[in-house]
Design an enzyme around this catalytic site. Structure first.
Site, mmCIF file in Angstrom:
data_model
loop_
_atom_site.group_PDB
_atom_site.id
_atom_site.type_symbol
_atom_site.label_atom_id
_atom_site.label_comp_id
_atom_site.label_asym_id
_atom_site.label_seq_id
_atom_site.Cartn_x
_atom_site.Cartn_y
_atom_site.Cartn_z
ATOM 1 N N ARG A 19 -16.913 21.462 -18.192
ATOM 2 C CA ARG A 19 -16.882 21.297 -19.910
ATOM 3 C C ARG A 19 -18.107 21.879 -20.213
ATOM 4 O O ARG A 19 -19.399 21.688 -19.562
ATOM 5 C CB ARG A 19 -16.721 19.938 -20.336
ATOM 6 C CG ARG A 19 -16.585 19.827 -21.678
ATOM 7 C CD ARG A 19 -15.343 20.312 -22.199
ATOM 8 N NE ARG A 19 -15.065 19.290 -23.411
ATOM 9 C CZ ARG A 19 -14.261 19.879 -24.448
ATOM 10 N NH1 ARG A 19 -13.641 20.942 -24.124
ATOM 11 N NH2 ARG A 19 -13.906 19.297 -25.346
ATOM 12 N N THR A 24 -6.471 28.195 -25.971
ATOM 13 C CA THR A 24 -6.712 27.260 -24.743
ATOM 14 C C THR A 24 -5.701 27.759 -23.744
ATOM 15 O O THR A 24 -4.706 28.456 -24.051
ATOM 16 C CB THR A 24 -6.846 25.893 -24.820
ATOM 17 O OG1 THR A 24 -7.877 25.606 -25.607
ATOM 18 C CG2 THR A 24 -6.839 24.865 -23.777
ATOM 19 N N ASN A 50 -11.936 26.938 -27.092
ATOM 20 C CA ASN A 50 -11.295 26.199 -28.437
ATOM 21 C C ASN A 50 -10.365 26.890 -29.153
ATOM 22 O O ASN A 50 -9.431 27.073 -28.965
ATOM 23 C CB ASN A 50 -12.627 25.227 -29.191
ATOM 24 C CG ASN A 50 -12.010 24.161 -29.885
ATOM 25 O OD1 ASN A 50 -10.968 23.644 -29.774
ATOM 26 N ND2 ASN A 50 -12.705 24.040 -30.844
ATOM 27 N N ASP A 109 -15.364 19.687 -31.225
ATOM 28 C CA ASP A 109 -14.989 18.557 -30.406
ATOM 29 C C ASP A 109 -15.558 17.510 -30.183
ATOM 30 O O ASP A 109 -15.269 16.256 -29.934
ATOM 31 C CB ASP A 109 -14.207 19.014 -29.055
ATOM 32 C CG ASP A 109 -13.125 19.940 -29.013
ATOM 33 O OD1 ASP A 109 -12.399 19.952 -29.977
ATOM 34 O OD2 ASP A 109 -12.816 20.297 -27.868
ATOM 35 N N SER A 120 -12.788 15.833 -24.991
ATOM 36 C CA SER A 120 -11.821 16.863 -24.789
ATOM 37 C C SER A 120 -10.358 16.112 -24.978
ATOM 38 O O SER A 120 -10.235 14.821 -24.523
ATOM 39 C CB SER A 120 -12.025 17.788 -23.670
ATOM 40 O OG SER A 120 -10.738 18.465 -23.456
ATOM 41 N N GLY A 147 -3.307 23.051 -26.752
ATOM 42 C CA GLY A 147 -2.547 22.468 -28.057
ATOM 43 C C GLY A 147 -3.302 21.166 -28.532
ATOM 44 O O GLY A 147 -3.208 20.481 -29.433
HETATM 45 O O1 DON Z 1 -10.967 20.379 -25.529
HETATM 46 C C1 DON Z 1 -10.193 20.337 -26.052
HETATM 47 O O2 DON Z 1 -9.474 19.013 -26.467
HETATM 48 C C2 DON Z 1 -9.889 21.430 -27.035
HETATM 49 N N1 DON Z 1 -10.896 22.069 -27.446
HETATM 50 C C3 DON Z 1 -8.569 22.178 -26.697
HETATM 51 C C4 DON Z 1 -8.297 23.282 -27.598
HETATM 52 C C5 DON Z 1 -7.018 23.602 -27.551
HETATM 53 O O3 DON Z 1 -6.263 23.129 -26.863
HETATM 54 C C6 DON Z 1 -6.663 24.543 -28.474
HETATM 55 N N2 DON Z 1 -5.428 25.027 -28.561
HETATM 56 N N3 DON Z 1 -4.732 24.674 -29.460
#
Ligand code: DON
Length: 570
Positions: free
Chosen positions: A108, A381, A401, A423, A452, A472
């Site tokens: 991450r 993502t 993101n 986030d 996340s 998502g």
């Molecule tokens: O880490 C996370 O939860 C987000 N940055 C994920 C982003 C994501 O899934 C974008 N898709 N819609």
């Protein structure tokens, strides 16, 4: 035969059956371990056919699932640049067949050393509009390149350079623009010319390219080559690091060479739970995914779904989502900075307490739950699932993101900077791009990882194994929940990815659902209980699943019908 003879022979039989039974069960155990460790076939489900192809190439060269994962992830950075990349982060959940070890590789992003808790706030305390999503200031220090180097070095069979070769080729030869790439470019249209390096690659004539146009990424090719040649140092030190830091600083970013050189992946213990004989192995903090998933399943296992109508089942599922997402906001953050009560949150006893507050006939208002203040979407993502013929597995979810991350590319690198800083909770009560609320546990601190929702997951039972995950945002966790419940009820990989989805995340206090996810009767049943329903304007998610059936030995791979790819079994 007289009675005593009979008794004697029965005794002999009894005497014989005991060792025989244990012998048979040992045999069975050996057989099931053999089955459990070796599907004899490999399978990949990823969001892009060329990424799947890259993984296949690596299998053909003798690579294992970990080498294939490196190839798939690197290829996705090139062919699905709107979703993930070298400028972003990743979580890889691994199963090492030989030892049975399961490990979570946390690659991450981290906040740069110069980051501060109030860096996205004006002097009066209000958020600076879009500051945590646009441009280099929105970017955490990337983790994905370090993750790839680590996978190759510690778990792979092939040199990193060999597994990166398909991605390097794709960057050089160019990729054909598809609908999803172009949708992302429409989303980015307003800011593309602020950072010319990004515009040069993706809007070559100052316009969104036509479908079918070929997009080449020569700078990204060179960055990949330096990573291939020198591993970690080839990205986090030397030429690439210099270009990234200079590019960031020249456009208002705060990255330093020390931030890059000091980046470290962390190997963590996955979180695990067990529901009716199914083991759930999933993402630990700094992901909220595994805990929230297991918490929801624990709450739900106390209800006898078989005796209930479907509106009641969905009502209860929504109530479980509401409660688990509430706790997400209150308790979850980077475990290297804050204490996360993991054991409590995944314990069935804790879930029993939450269950006790659920009524069958009525929605609980989120405001009525102990407060944390007011609290997603999409398919940016990317997630892939892979198994090799020996039974090694990877569930990988990777992100920059939002679509094309922060929209910023450092000149000369081809690397798109993430906007994962969004986030974090930039201020208690302020919603992020997924309408998630947060508290101080997820506030910005130098070196901290933003919370996340990415949920790479394994399900394991007598039935076999499922490897799953999806993009998502906050909806990732409820998508994985619904797919996991479907698998527990006998669904195959294709049914899991095709399911129509619904979602609740505590705040806003609304059930968002895809067209077809709730029948008219279910909608009525939910509304009567006081749920507010909102149809999603479009389908969401892009799930990729690989399953392996222990009894038949069948391996299956399925990609989301909402996406552009297809699963492959070799
Ligand atoms: O880490 C996370 O939860 C987000 N940055 C994920 C982003 C994501 O899934 C974008 N898709 N819609």
């Amino acid at each position: 035969m007289n009675k005593s003879q009979q008794n004697a022979s029965i005794a002999v039989i009894q005497f014989m059956t005991k060792p025989l039974t244990s012998f048979l069960s040992i045999l069975f155990l050996v057989a099931s371990i053999a089955v459990a460790n070796s599907p004899d076939r490999a399978a990949i489900a990823s969001a892009h056919p060329m990424a799947t192809q890259a993984g296949q190439e690596i299998f053909e060269q003798g690579g294992n699932a970990f080498d294939a994962a490196v190839a798939i992830a690197a290829a996705l950075a090139v062919v699905e640049p709107q979703s993930s990349g070298l400028g972003g982060g990743a979580f890889f959940l691994l199963h090492v067949a030989e030892s049975g070890r399961q490990v979570f590789v946390d690659a991450r992003e981290v906040a740069p050393a110069a980051a501060t808790a109030d860096m996205y706030l004006q002097e009066n305390g209000d958020p600076i509009p879009r500051a945590s999503v646009i441009g280099p200031l929105a970017a955490g220090i990337p983790g994905q390149p370090a993750g790839l180097a680590h996978l190759a070095q510690k778990y792979g069979r092939l040199p990193l350079a060999e597994s990166l070769a398909p991605a390097i080729r794709y960057a050089e030869q160019g990729i054909v623009a598809n609908v999803r790439m172009l949708a992302g470019l429409r989303f980015r249209r307003k800011t593309y010319d602020r950072w010319p390096a990004f515009g040069k690659v993706f809007y070559p004539d100052g316009e969104i390219p036509e479908p079918g146009a070929v997009i080449k990424q020569p700078d990204l090719m060179n960055t990949l080559k330096r990573l291939a040649a020198d591993g970690f140092d080839g990205f986090y030190r030397g030429e690439t690091a210099r270009l990234l830091v200079d590019g960031s600083r020249a456009s208002g970013g705060i990255w330093s060479r020390d931030d890059l050189a000091g980046y470290r992946i962390v190997e963590r213990e996955p979180v695990a739970g067990e529901i009716n004989g199914v083991r759930i192995i999933s993402a630990p903090p700094p992901s909220s995914g595994g805990i929230t998933l297991i918490n929801m399943l624990n709450i739900l296992q106390g209800f006898d779904f078989a005796t209930m109508d479907s509106a009641t089942r969905k009502h209860l599922t929504i109530e479980a989502m509401r409660r688990a997402f509430r706790d997400r906001a209150e308790y979850l953050g980077d475990p290297d900075f804050v204490t996360v009560p993991v054991e409590r949150l995944v314990s069935p006893l804790y879930a029993a307490g939450q269950r006790a507050s659920i009524r069958l006939d009525k929605a609980t208002s989120s405001d009525a739950l102990p407060g944390i203040g007011p609290a997603g979407k999409g398919d940016q993502t990317t997630h892939f699932s892979v198994i090799d013929s020996e039974g090694n597995r990877v569930a990988g979810t990777m992100s920059i993101n939002l679509w094309y991350g922060s929209g910023f590319m450092a000149p000369g690198t081809g690397v798109i900077f993430n906007n994962e800083m969004d986030d974090f909770s930039i201020k208690p009560g302020v919603l992020n791009s997924y309408d998630l609320v947060g508290t101080a546990v997820n506030s910005i601190e130098p070196g901290k990882r933003p919370l996340s929702s990415m949920t790479p997951t394994f399900l394991e039972s007598d039935r076999g194994v499922a490897i799953l995950g999806t993009p998502g945002g906050s909806r990732i966790i409820t998508m994985v929940l619904q797919a996991a419940m479907a698998w527990m009820n006998g669904a195959d990989a294709n049914e899991m990815v095709s399911l129509k989805r619904f979602h609740h995340q505590f705040y806003p206090d609304v059930v968002v659902y895809e067209e077809g996810a709730l029948t008219a009767e279910e909608q009525q049943g939910l509304q009567q209980r006081g749920h507010q329903l909102k149809k999603s304007p479009r389908a969401y998610g892009n799930m990729n699943v690989v399953t392996w059936d222990a009894e038949s030995g069948k391996v299956d791979a399925a990609t989301d019908p909402r996406g552009i790819s297809e699963g492959r079994v070799y």
